[in-house]
Write an enzyme that holds these catalytic residues in place. Structure first.
Site, PDB file in Angstrom:
ATOM      1  N   ASN A   8      -7.647   0.610  61.783  1.00 16.87           N
ATOM      2  CA  ASN A   8      -6.668   1.258  62.661  1.00 16.87           C
ATOM      3  C   ASN A   8      -7.114   1.016  64.109  1.00 16.87           C
ATOM      4  O   ASN A   8      -8.086   1.611  64.565  1.00 16.87           O
ATOM      5  CB  ASN A   8      -6.650   2.767  62.325  1.00 16.87           C
ATOM      6  CG  ASN A   8      -5.797   3.570  63.281  1.00 16.87           C
ATOM      7  OD1 ASN A   8      -5.058   3.021  64.102  1.00 16.87           O
ATOM      8  ND2 ASN A   8      -5.893   4.891  63.177  1.00 16.87           N
ATOM      9  N   TRP A   9      -6.397   0.118  64.768  1.00 22.56           N
ATOM     10  CA  TRP A   9      -6.797  -0.239  66.146  1.00 22.56           C
ATOM     11  C   TRP A   9      -6.441   0.856  67.154  1.00 22.56           C
ATOM     12  O   TRP A   9      -6.833   0.765  68.316  1.00 22.56           O
ATOM     13  CB  TRP A   9      -6.109  -1.548  66.572  1.00 22.56           C
ATOM     14  CG  TRP A   9      -6.643  -2.783  65.908  1.00 22.56           C
ATOM     15  CD1 TRP A   9      -7.717  -2.866  65.050  1.00 22.56           C
ATOM     16  CD2 TRP A   9      -6.138  -4.132  66.052  1.00 22.56           C
ATOM     17  NE1 TRP A   9      -7.894  -4.175  64.641  1.00 22.56           N
ATOM     18  CE2 TRP A   9      -6.947  -4.973  65.251  1.00 22.56           C
ATOM     19  CE3 TRP A   9      -5.091  -4.700  66.772  1.00 22.56           C
ATOM     20  CZ2 TRP A   9      -6.739  -6.346  65.156  1.00 22.56           C
ATOM     21  CZ3 TRP A   9      -4.873  -6.075  66.673  1.00 22.56           C
ATOM     22  CH2 TRP A   9      -5.692  -6.879  65.884  1.00 22.56           C
ATOM     23  N   LYS A  10      -5.669   1.842  66.709  1.00 18.99           N
ATOM     24  CA  LYS A  10      -5.222   2.928  67.612  1.00 18.99           C
ATOM     25  C   LYS A  10      -4.588   2.324  68.873  1.00 18.99           C
ATOM     26  O   LYS A  10      -3.945   1.280  68.794  1.00 18.99           O
ATOM     27  CB  LYS A  10      -6.378   3.884  67.918  1.00 18.99           C
ATOM     28  CG  LYS A  10      -7.004   4.426  66.623  1.00 18.99           C
ATOM     29  CD  LYS A  10      -7.890   5.612  66.812  1.00 18.99           C
ATOM     30  CE  LYS A  10      -8.417   6.069  65.449  1.00 18.99           C
ATOM     31  NZ  LYS A  10      -9.241   7.250  65.517  1.00 18.99           N
ATOM     32  N   HIS A  94      -1.499  11.034  60.655  1.00 11.06           N
ATOM     33  CA  HIS A  94      -2.870  10.871  61.150  1.00 11.06           C
ATOM     34  C   HIS A  94      -3.246  12.092  61.978  1.00 11.06           C
ATOM     35  O   HIS A  94      -2.397  12.679  62.651  1.00 11.06           O
ATOM     36  CB  HIS A  94      -2.972   9.586  62.002  1.00 11.06           C
ATOM     37  CG  HIS A  94      -4.389   9.272  62.379  1.00 11.06           C
ATOM     38  ND1 HIS A  94      -5.021   9.888  63.433  1.00 11.06           N
ATOM     39  CD2 HIS A  94      -5.300   8.442  61.821  1.00 11.06           C
ATOM     40  CE1 HIS A  94      -6.261   9.431  63.508  1.00 11.06           C
ATOM     41  NE2 HIS A  94      -6.459   8.547  62.546  1.00 11.06           N
ATOM     42  N   GLU A  96      -4.609  12.458  64.717  1.00  9.28           N
ATOM     43  CA  GLU A  96      -4.281  12.391  66.155  1.00  9.28           C
ATOM     44  C   GLU A  96      -2.794  12.672  66.376  1.00  9.28           C
ATOM     45  O   GLU A  96      -2.414  13.184  67.429  1.00  9.28           O
ATOM     46  CB  GLU A  96      -4.726  11.037  66.726  1.00  9.28           C
ATOM     47  CG  GLU A  96      -6.250  11.027  66.899  1.00  9.28           C
ATOM     48  CD  GLU A  96      -6.928   9.680  66.701  1.00  9.28           C
ATOM     49  OE1 GLU A  96      -6.257   8.652  66.794  1.00  9.28           O
ATOM     50  OE2 GLU A  96      -8.150   9.695  66.420  1.00  9.28           O
ATOM     51  N   GLU A 164      -9.424  12.176  55.983  1.00 10.48           N
ATOM     52  CA  GLU A 164     -10.191  11.926  57.202  1.00 10.48           C
ATOM     53  C   GLU A 164     -10.539  13.269  57.830  1.00 10.48           C
ATOM     54  O   GLU A 164      -9.728  13.850  58.557  1.00 10.48           O
ATOM     55  CB  GLU A 164      -9.352  11.132  58.202  1.00 10.48           C
ATOM     56  CG  GLU A 164      -8.952   9.769  57.718  1.00 10.48           C
ATOM     57  CD  GLU A 164      -8.616   8.865  58.890  1.00 10.48           C
ATOM     58  OE1 GLU A 164      -9.364   7.913  59.126  1.00 10.48           O
ATOM     59  OE2 GLU A 164      -7.628   9.154  59.597  1.00 10.48           O
ATOM     60  N   GLY A 170     -14.273   9.478  65.042  1.00  7.28           N
ATOM     61  CA  GLY A 170     -14.727   9.062  66.366  1.00  7.28           C
ATOM     62  C   GLY A 170     -15.954   9.799  66.868  1.00  7.28           C
ATOM     63  O   GLY A 170     -16.294   9.722  68.044  1.00  7.28           O
ATOM     64  N   SER A 206     -15.616   7.798  61.230  1.00  8.59           N
ATOM     65  CA  SER A 206     -16.892   7.197  61.648  1.00  8.59           C
ATOM     66  C   SER A 206     -17.485   6.247  60.606  1.00  8.59           C
ATOM     67  O   SER A 206     -18.701   6.205  60.405  1.00  8.59           O
ATOM     68  CB  SER A 206     -17.907   8.271  62.035  1.00  8.59           C
ATOM     69  OG  SER A 206     -17.470   8.949  63.195  1.00  8.59           O
ATOM     70  N   GLY A 227     -11.571   3.211  62.138  1.00 10.69           N
ATOM     71  CA  GLY A 227     -11.027   3.221  63.493  1.00 10.69           C
ATOM     72  C   GLY A 227     -11.847   2.323  64.410  1.00 10.69           C
ATOM     73  O   GLY A 227     -11.697   1.089  64.416  1.00 10.69           O
TER      74      GLY A 227
HETATM   75  P1  PGA Z   1     -13.072   6.300  63.478  1.00 10.52           P
HETATM   76  O1  PGA Z   1     -11.503   6.617  63.270  1.00 10.52           O
HETATM   77  O2  PGA Z   1     -13.460   5.309  62.424  1.00 10.52           O
HETATM   78  O3  PGA Z   1     -13.171   5.758  64.863  1.00 10.52           O
HETATM   79  O4  PGA Z   1     -13.794   7.596  63.291  1.00 10.52           O
HETATM   80  C1  PGA Z   1     -10.953   6.735  61.980  1.00 10.52           C
HETATM   81  C2  PGA Z   1      -9.482   7.046  62.068  1.00 10.52           C
HETATM   82  O5  PGA Z   1      -9.074   7.868  62.895  1.00 10.52           O
HETATM   83  O6  PGA Z   1      -8.666   6.476  61.307  1.00 10.52           O
END
Ligand code: PGA
Length: 246
Positions: A8-10, A94, A96, A164, A170, A206, A227
Site C-alpha cells: 500500500n503506497w498510501k 483502512h 486511516e 491491522e 507506521g 509495521s 505500507g
Molecule cells: P505500515 O502500514 O506497514 O507502514 O505500518 C500498513 C498499512 O497501513 O497498511
C-alpha cells in the site's frame, strides 16, 4: 493457501517515481512470482503503473472507492472506474480512512458491495486502536468491525480481510506472535461461521523484512499488507519472497 503480499503506497509518488517502481518490480517478477503480489498505488498513478505491473503478473489495486457507481461526488472515485483502470482489488475501511475521514464499518460495507458489483476483490481492513487493546477490547472491536463491514454478498472469492492493529501501523511496533495467533484464529472462526472456509486473512502493521518470515509462518496468516516497506521495491520483494510456499 497461496500467500498474498500487498503493498500500500498510501499518498506517495510522482509519475516518474511510479514508472521506475513498476519497472523495478517487473524486473523482479520476471525471475518468478513467489506468491500473489499486489500493489495499491494512489489513484493518480494507477493509469501509469497498472499495465506494466499486470503484464509482469503483479496484481493492481486501489486504496479506496466510493459506494456509488457514478454521480455528484466531488473528489471521489467509483469502483467501476478502478476496474476500468485495470484494478482487481480495492482496500476498504483502512484505519486511516476510519480515523482521519471518520468512515464507519457501515461505510466500508457499502464500499465492499460497490467493489463486488464492479468485479473487484474487496480487502476489508479491521483493527483495534491502542486504547481498545489496553482496555482488553481488541477482540471485541475487531469482531464488531468485521461483522459490520462484511456485506451479505461476501465470499471467499471476492473478499480478503486484513487485520491491522492501529497501534502497529507506521509505528515500528509489530504485534507479537501470540497476539497475531490469537486474533487470526478468532477472525478465521468468525469468517467460517459467516462465509465458510477459504477467506484469506492478512496481517498488517509495521511489516518489514526482519519480521515478515515469522509473521507468515503463523497459522491463519495468509499474507501481509505492507505500507512503508512497500515503497522500496528491493525491500518489498524480500518480503514477497517470504510468501513463497516452503
Ligand atoms: P505500515 O502500514 O506497514 O507502514 O505500518 C500498513 C498499512 O497501513 O497498511
Amino acid at each position: 493457501m497461496r500467500s498474498l503480499i500487498a503493498g500500500n503506497w498510501k499518498m506517495h509518488g510522482t509519475l516518474a517515481w511510479a514508472r521506475d517502481q513498476a519497472r523495478r518490480l517487473a524486473e523482479k517478477a520476471a525471475s518468478g512470482l513467489p506468491c500473489d503480489v499486489l500493489i495499491c498505488p494512489p489513484a493518480t498513478l494507477l493509469g501509469t503503473v497498472a499495465e506494466p505491473l499486470r503484464n509482469a503478473g503483479i496484481l493492481v489495486g486501489a486504496q479506496d472507492c466510493h459506494h456509488a457507481t457514478h454521480g455528484a461526488f466531488t473528489g471521489d472515485i467509483a469502483a467501476t472506474m478502478l476496474a476500468d483502470l485495470g484494478c482487481s482489488h480495492v482496500l476498504v475501511g483502512h484505519s486511516e480512512r476510519r480515523t482521519i475521514h471518520r468512515e464507519s464499518s457501515h461505510d466500508a460495507m457499502r464500499k465492499a458491495v460497490a467493489a463486488h458489483q464492479a468485479g473487484l476483490i474487496a480487502i476489508v481492513c479491521i483493527g483495534e486502536n491502542r486504547d481498545e487493546r489496553r482496555a482488553g477490547k481488541a477482540f471485541e472491536t475487531a469482531a464488531g468491525q468485521l461483522a459490520r463491514s462484511l456485506p451479505a454478498d461476501a465470499t471467499a472469492a471476492n473478499t480478503v480481510i486484513a487485520w491491522e492493529p492501529v497501534w502497529a501501523i507506521g509505528t515500528g511496533d509489530t504485534a507479537n506472535a501470540a497476539d497475531v495467533v490469537a486474533m487470526h484464529r478468532l477472525v478465521k472462526q468468525q469468517l467460517s461461521a459467516l462465509l465458510g472456509d477459504g477467506v484469506r486473512v492478512l496481517y498488517g502493521g509495521s511489516v518489514n523484512p526482519s519480521n515478515s518470515r515469522e509473521l507468515l509462518a503463523i497459522e491463519h496468516v495468509d499474507g501481509l499488507l505492507v505500507g512503508g516497506a512497500s515503497l522500496d521495491p528491493d525491500i518489498f520483494w524480500q518480503i514477497a519472497t517470504d510468501g513463497a510456499p516452503d
